[in-house]
Design a protein around this motif. Structure first.
Motif, PDB file in Angstrom:
ATOM      1  N   ASP B   8     -22.089   0.510 -13.810  1.00  0.00           N
ATOM      2  CA  ASP B   8     -21.094   1.588 -13.883  1.00  0.00           C
ATOM      3  C   ASP B   8     -20.588   1.884 -12.477  1.00  0.00           C
ATOM      4  OD1 ASP B   8     -21.142   1.950 -16.584  1.00  0.00           O
ATOM      5  OD2 ASP B   8     -22.798   3.401 -16.529  1.00  0.00           O
ATOM      6  N   PRO B   9     -19.306   2.264 -12.364  1.00  0.00           N
ATOM      7  CA  PRO B   9     -18.804   2.573 -11.018  1.00  0.00           C
ATOM      8  C   PRO B   9     -19.510   3.802 -10.417  1.00  0.00           C
ATOM      9  CG  PRO B   9     -17.115   2.981 -12.703  1.00  0.00           C
ATOM     10  CD  PRO B   9     -18.277   2.372 -13.407  1.00  0.00           C
ATOM     11  N   LEU B  10     -19.739   3.730  -9.115  1.00  0.00           N
ATOM     12  CA  LEU B  10     -20.351   4.858  -8.409  1.00  0.00           C
ATOM     13  C   LEU B  10     -19.297   5.443  -7.476  1.00  0.00           C
ATOM     14  CD1 LEU B  10     -22.819   6.562  -7.478  1.00  0.00           C
ATOM     15  CD2 LEU B  10     -23.330   4.737  -5.839  1.00  0.00           C
ATOM     16  N   LYS B  11     -18.836   6.649  -7.833  1.00  0.00           N
ATOM     17  CA  LYS B  11     -17.812   7.285  -6.999  1.00  0.00           C
ATOM     18  C   LYS B  11     -18.512   7.972  -5.833  1.00  0.00           C
ATOM     19  CE  LYS B  11     -13.348   9.519  -7.435  1.00  0.00           C
ATOM     20  NZ  LYS B  11     -13.311  10.192  -6.171  1.00  0.00           N
ATOM     21  N   LEU B  12     -18.149   7.565  -4.628  1.00  0.00           N
ATOM     22  CA  LEU B  12     -18.816   8.112  -3.442  1.00  0.00           C
ATOM     23  C   LEU B  12     -18.132   9.392  -2.981  1.00  0.00           C
ATOM     24  CD1 LEU B  12     -19.229   4.731  -1.502  1.00  0.00           C
ATOM     25  CD2 LEU B  12     -20.935   5.888  -2.932  1.00  0.00           C
ATOM     26  N   ALA B  13     -18.859  10.168  -2.217  1.00  0.00           N
ATOM     27  CA  ALA B  13     -18.327  11.449  -1.740  1.00  0.00           C
ATOM     28  C   ALA B  13     -17.099  11.239  -0.857  1.00  0.00           C
ATOM     29  CB  ALA B  13     -19.406  12.208  -0.987  1.00  0.00           C
ATOM     30  N   CYS B  14     -17.021  10.086  -0.172  1.00  0.00           N
ATOM     31  CA  CYS B  14     -15.893   9.837   0.739  1.00  0.00           C
ATOM     32  C   CYS B  14     -14.623   9.472  -0.022  1.00  0.00           C
ATOM     33  CB  CYS B  14     -16.256   8.728   1.729  1.00  0.00           C
ATOM     34  SG  CYS B  14     -16.442   7.121   0.937  1.00  0.00           S
ATOM     35  N   GLY B  15     -14.727   9.309  -1.354  1.00  0.00           N
ATOM     36  CA  GLY B  15     -13.550   8.983  -2.156  1.00  0.00           C
ATOM     37  C   GLY B  15     -13.573   7.550  -2.628  1.00  0.00           C
ATOM     38  N   LEU B 114     -21.387   7.294   3.838  1.00  0.00           N
ATOM     39  CA  LEU B 114     -22.269   7.784   2.774  1.00  0.00           C
ATOM     40  C   LEU B 114     -22.686   9.233   2.990  1.00  0.00           C
ATOM     41  CD1 LEU B 114     -24.637   4.719   2.241  1.00  0.00           C
ATOM     42  CD2 LEU B 114     -22.777   5.490   0.751  1.00  0.00           C
ATOM     43  N   HIS B 115     -22.894   9.916   1.892  1.00  0.00           N
ATOM     44  CA  HIS B 115     -23.498  11.246   1.907  1.00  0.00           C
ATOM     45  C   HIS B 115     -24.784  11.169   1.077  1.00  0.00           C
ATOM     46  CE1 HIS B 115     -20.054  13.934   3.342  1.00  0.00           C
ATOM     47  NE2 HIS B 115     -19.636  12.692   3.484  1.00  0.00           N
ATOM     48  N   ILE B 116     -25.661  12.148   1.280  1.00  0.00           N
ATOM     49  CA  ILE B 116     -26.901  12.146   0.507  1.00  0.00           C
ATOM     50  C   ILE B 116     -26.608  12.248  -0.984  1.00  0.00           C
ATOM     51  CG2 ILE B 116     -28.881  13.652  -0.045  1.00  0.00           C
ATOM     52  CD1 ILE B 116     -29.482  13.748   2.923  1.00  0.00           C
ATOM     53  N   SER B 117     -25.497  12.893  -1.332  1.00  0.00           N
ATOM     54  CA  SER B 117     -25.133  13.005  -2.748  1.00  0.00           C
ATOM     55  C   SER B 117     -24.870  11.628  -3.362  1.00  0.00           C
ATOM     56  CB  SER B 117     -23.906  13.901  -2.914  1.00  0.00           C
ATOM     57  OG  SER B 117     -22.837  13.394  -2.155  1.00  0.00           O
ATOM     58  N   ASP B 118     -24.461  10.643  -2.533  1.00  0.00           N
ATOM     59  CA  ASP B 118     -24.252   9.284  -3.058  1.00  0.00           C
ATOM     60  C   ASP B 118     -25.593   8.645  -3.409  1.00  0.00           C
ATOM     61  OD1 ASP B 118     -21.515   9.597  -2.528  1.00  0.00           O
ATOM     62  OD2 ASP B 118     -21.790   8.925  -0.460  1.00  0.00           O
ATOM     63  N   TRP B 119     -26.590   8.940  -2.596  1.00  0.00           N
ATOM     64  CA  TRP B 119     -27.927   8.398  -2.886  1.00  0.00           C
ATOM     65  C   TRP B 119     -28.469   8.996  -4.175  1.00  0.00           C
ATOM     66  CZ3 TRP B 119     -31.631   7.537   1.892  1.00  0.00           C
ATOM     67  CH2 TRP B 119     -31.087   6.518   2.685  1.00  0.00           C
ATOM     68  N   THR B 120     -28.363  10.313  -4.318  1.00  0.00           N
ATOM     69  CA  THR B 120     -28.929  10.929  -5.518  1.00  0.00           C
ATOM     70  C   THR B 120     -28.123  10.505  -6.759  1.00  0.00           C
ATOM     71  OG1 THR B 120     -27.690  12.957  -5.081  1.00  0.00           O
ATOM     72  CG2 THR B 120     -29.971  12.907  -4.335  1.00  0.00           C
ATOM     73  N   THR B 274     -27.752   7.283  10.042  1.00  0.00           N
ATOM     74  CA  THR B 274     -27.907   8.449  10.934  1.00  0.00           C
ATOM     75  C   THR B 274     -26.720   9.390  10.753  1.00  0.00           C
ATOM     76  OG1 THR B 274     -26.944   7.197  12.771  1.00  0.00           O
ATOM     77  CG2 THR B 274     -29.346   7.339  12.699  1.00  0.00           C
ATOM     78  N   LYS B 275     -25.540   8.818  10.494  1.00  0.00           N
ATOM     79  CA  LYS B 275     -24.362   9.658  10.227  1.00  0.00           C
ATOM     80  C   LYS B 275     -24.569  10.465   8.941  1.00  0.00           C
ATOM     81  CE  LYS B 275     -20.939   9.559  13.172  1.00  0.00           C
ATOM     82  NZ  LYS B 275     -20.563  10.862  13.761  1.00  0.00           N
ATOM     83  N   MET B 276     -25.114   9.800   7.933  1.00  0.00           N
ATOM     84  CA  MET B 276     -25.359  10.472   6.657  1.00  0.00           C
ATOM     85  C   MET B 276     -26.309  11.660   6.858  1.00  0.00           C
ATOM     86  SD  MET B 276     -26.985   8.876   3.194  1.00  0.00           S
ATOM     87  CE  MET B 276     -28.663   9.003   3.725  1.00  0.00           C
ATOM     88  N   LEU B 277     -27.312  11.415   7.683  1.00  0.00           N
ATOM     89  CA  LEU B 277     -28.284  12.462   7.997  1.00  0.00           C
ATOM     90  C   LEU B 277     -27.584  13.635   8.701  1.00  0.00           C
ATOM     91  CD1 LEU B 277     -31.350  12.765   7.746  1.00  0.00           C
ATOM     92  CD2 LEU B 277     -31.606  11.513   9.871  1.00  0.00           C
ATOM     93  N   ASP B 278     -26.716  13.309   9.653  1.00  0.00           N
ATOM     94  CA  ASP B 278     -25.997  14.357  10.400  1.00  0.00           C
ATOM     95  C   ASP B 278     -25.118  15.202   9.474  1.00  0.00           C
ATOM     96  OD1 ASP B 278     -27.143  13.172  12.559  1.00  0.00           O
ATOM     97  OD2 ASP B 278     -25.286  12.492  13.509  1.00  0.00           O
ATOM     98  N   TYR B 279     -24.465  14.533   8.499  1.00  0.00           N
ATOM     99  CA  TYR B 279     -23.519  15.253   7.629  1.00  0.00           C
ATOM    100  C   TYR B 279     -24.216  16.235   6.703  1.00  0.00           C
ATOM    101  CZ  TYR B 279     -20.119  11.483   8.620  1.00  0.00           C
ATOM    102  OH  TYR B 279     -19.287  10.589   9.209  1.00  0.00           O
ATOM    103  N   PHE B 280     -25.468  15.951   6.353  1.00  0.00           N
ATOM    104  CA  PHE B 280     -26.114  16.723   5.286  1.00  0.00           C
ATOM    105  C   PHE B 280     -26.211  18.204   5.643  1.00  0.00           C
ATOM    106  CE2 PHE B 280     -30.028  18.336   3.137  1.00  0.00           C
ATOM    107  CZ  PHE B 280     -29.549  18.243   1.837  1.00  0.00           C
ATOM    108  N   ASP B 281     -25.804  19.025   4.696  1.00  0.00           N
ATOM    109  CA  ASP B 281     -25.967  20.476   4.834  1.00  0.00           C
ATOM    110  C   ASP B 281     -26.011  21.017   3.407  1.00  0.00           C
ATOM    111  OD1 ASP B 281     -25.847  23.168   5.210  1.00  0.00           O
ATOM    112  OD2 ASP B 281     -24.126  23.139   6.563  1.00  0.00           O
TER     113      ASP B 281
END
Lengths: 196, 369
Positions: B8-15, B114-120, B274-281
């Protein structure tokens, strides 16, 4: 414990938010959750007690009460309870203020140092009292502040704290009969329900 | 190890949308009949699916072997443990080393942000693959703890408990600073070629090693380094420096760790993660109120922190617990005394294991058989 629980149960509304300071093995919170379905949290520093709480499924937070409750915002609990631990705190009056900041009401129970058996031991034997409520020798006691029922009432007056209810636990003769007439002399465990 | 194709397609937070992706997964233990005993392991920055046990030729077991196994904190006699490598990593799951179907060459530096929401979200798809309706627990340390928290607020009815170890709801400026130093070390390596090093058959090994050395120092503590290395000298002589300069044991250790890591990890992945880690809030979408974020969570939380951790210090965990209490969530919070810094969550410690095991046993006792 059961007598204390019986006393405080009517003061804690169902489904309310409760913080139990120095919650020990979590028995009190377990009972409050079972009977009143409270949303309860306990604070504790003893490692064994913390494990006991986890076993029971009680929410327990490892925290040293002598550092205060500044991680809790004002009025975030309906009731804050501290059972049999105020005498172990470094700054009891400060913590009392903190409890009434964090909770709308608070319940304190403590061993009454003014009980006649304690007085007699000091007066006639010239020794620091060792009773069922004060069950330690002076050199090993965790209790660093000794105070009586009357002392506590005076502190409440001085800090403009309202006493909503008072109850006392006393077992055996003549205490059970006389505790209502001479509470400072015959109360073994004092129980106060307070608010600002 | 199992390679799971998620079609199934995985829509990422970045669009961007990944039409399909693969996850490398290791599982341990048996899924029970009611599929109620599954535990999701969320790995940290450089972790992988290999969380427990030994592979042929391994010098070390999986990264959390002290925690996962028969009779251990996450008891594989009780639980079915699912441990994926998440997207963006470099151990076989879809990431910068995979082929971009649109260009037929490796993604390299162009792998979507990537965002952490993409991993989950990807882990949520993995859950369906195993036909699991609800995790008994979602568990992780550091970045793994962030995923566990994110699960609790994004899919609240899909987990019974969340174990958040040595973690934080967002990175501090100091955390981001260390990550940026690491990224710059990689980018300044002349073999980096703007991330297109694979096409040139090169690898920015020096930059990646340096990045790891910086990171590694922040995972230890002053005390643990003093205990392990002190000022022990490996070679050279203070009295005769003309022949050879003095080399401390810690220098050799760090260089070894850096080189070992550089040879086993991908530089583009390191930058991406590391960028993904920085973005997380966690609270960004909740008006910056962490307690508002947790208000939808219904699972029971275990929050653990270590006294000498200065990467995610105990104060960060206290903030998590404060938000959870304000939100009315069930939470147990303990602060483990340890000299081992951030890495303590990976290492044996009797109190840590006792609390973790007791909590997990309680979780197991509430499950439908």
């Amino acid at each position: 414990m059961d007598k204390i629980l019986d006393s405080i149960l009517p003061w804690i509304p169902s489904n309310s938010r409760v913080l139990d300071l120095a919650c020990g093995d979590g028995s009190l919170l377990e009972n409050l959750q079972r009977i009143h379905q409270v949303n309860g949290y306990g604070l504790e520093i003893d490692e064994k007690s913390i494990l006991e709480c986890i076993k029971k499924g009680i929410n327990v937070i490892e925290q040293d009460l002598d550092t205060g409750l500044n991680n809790f915002s004002d009025n975030c609990f309906d009731s804050v309870i501290m059972s049999q631990a105020l005498q172990e705190m470094r700054h009891p009056h400060f913590l009392l203020g903190e409890m009434l900041r964090v909770g709308r009401e608070c319940i304190i129970t403590f061993p009454n140092f003014g009980h006649w058996s304690a007085r007699c031991q000091l007066l006639f034997l010239g020794k620091m009292p060792v009773t069922r409520q004060l069950a330690y020798q002076w050199y090993e006691t965790p209790n660093i502040h000794f105070f009586t029922y009357r002392d506590f009432k005076i502190l409440c007056e001085a800090q403009k704290i309202r006493i909503l209810h008072y109850d006392c636990v006393a077992e055996g003769y003549p205490d059970v009969y006389l505790k209502k007439i001479f509470p400072n002399l015959f109360t073994q465990t004092a129980i106060f329900h307070l608010s600002l | 190890m199992e390679v799971v194709h998620l079609t199934d397609p995985l829509k990422l937070a970045c669009g961007y949308s990944l039409a399909e992706h693969v996850l490398c997964v290791e599982t341990y233990g048996q899924l029970n009949r009611s599929k109620s005993n599954a535990v999701l392991i969320c790995h940290a920055l450089t972790g992988s699916h290999h969380a427990a046990g030994w592979h042929v030729g391994d010098k070390k077991p999986g990264w959390w072997d002290d925690v996962i196994g028969p009779g251990k904190s996450i008891d594989t006699d009780q639980f079915f443990v699912v441990s994926p490598s998440n997207i963006g990593t470099c151990h076989g799951s879809t990431g910068p080393l995979s082929i971009n179907p649109k260009t037929n060459s490796t993604w390299g530096p162009n792998f979507p942000k990537l965002h952490i929401s993409d991993w989950t979200a990807s882990q949520r798809m993995l859950m369906d693959h195993y036909k699991i309706k609800c995790w008994a627990a979602v568990v992780g340390g550091s970045l793994g703890g962030m995923q566990a928290m994110h699960w609790s607020v994004t899919y609240p009815d899909r987990l019974l408990s969340a174990v958040v170890i040595a973690s934080a709801m967002k990175l501090s400026a100091q955390n981001i600073a260390f990550n940026e130093i690491a990224r710059r070390a990689i980018k300044e390596d002349t073999d980096f070629h703007g991330g297109r090093y694979q096409e040139k058959n090169k690898k920015p090994l020096r930059g990646l090693a340096l990045a790891r050395m910086i990171g590694h120092v922040t995972y230890l503590s002053d005390l643990s380094m003093a205990e392990k290395f002190g000022r022990e000298v490996l070679s050279g002589d203070f009295c005769n420096e003309k022949l050879e300069s003095v080399k401390f044991k810690i220098e050799s250790y760090l260089n070894y760790q850096g080189d070992k890591f550089a040879n086993g990890f991908d530089a583009n992945s390191y930058i991406l993660l590391t960028k993904m880690l920085d973005y997380f809030d966690l609270a960004r979408e909740y008006d910056n109120q962490p307690s508002s974020a947790f208000r939808v969570a219904t699972c029971k939380f275990l929050v653990l922190t270590f006294s000498s951790d200065w990467r995610f210090p105990p104060e960060r965990s206290r903030e998590i617990t404060k938000a959870l209490i304000t939100a009315g969530c069930d939470v147990t919070h303990a602060e483990i005394t340890s000299s081992l810094g951030h890495d303590a969550f990976l290492l044996p410690n009797s109190r840590y294991q006792q609390i973790f095991s007791t909590f997990m046993r309680r979780v197991a006792s509430t499950l439908e058989r």
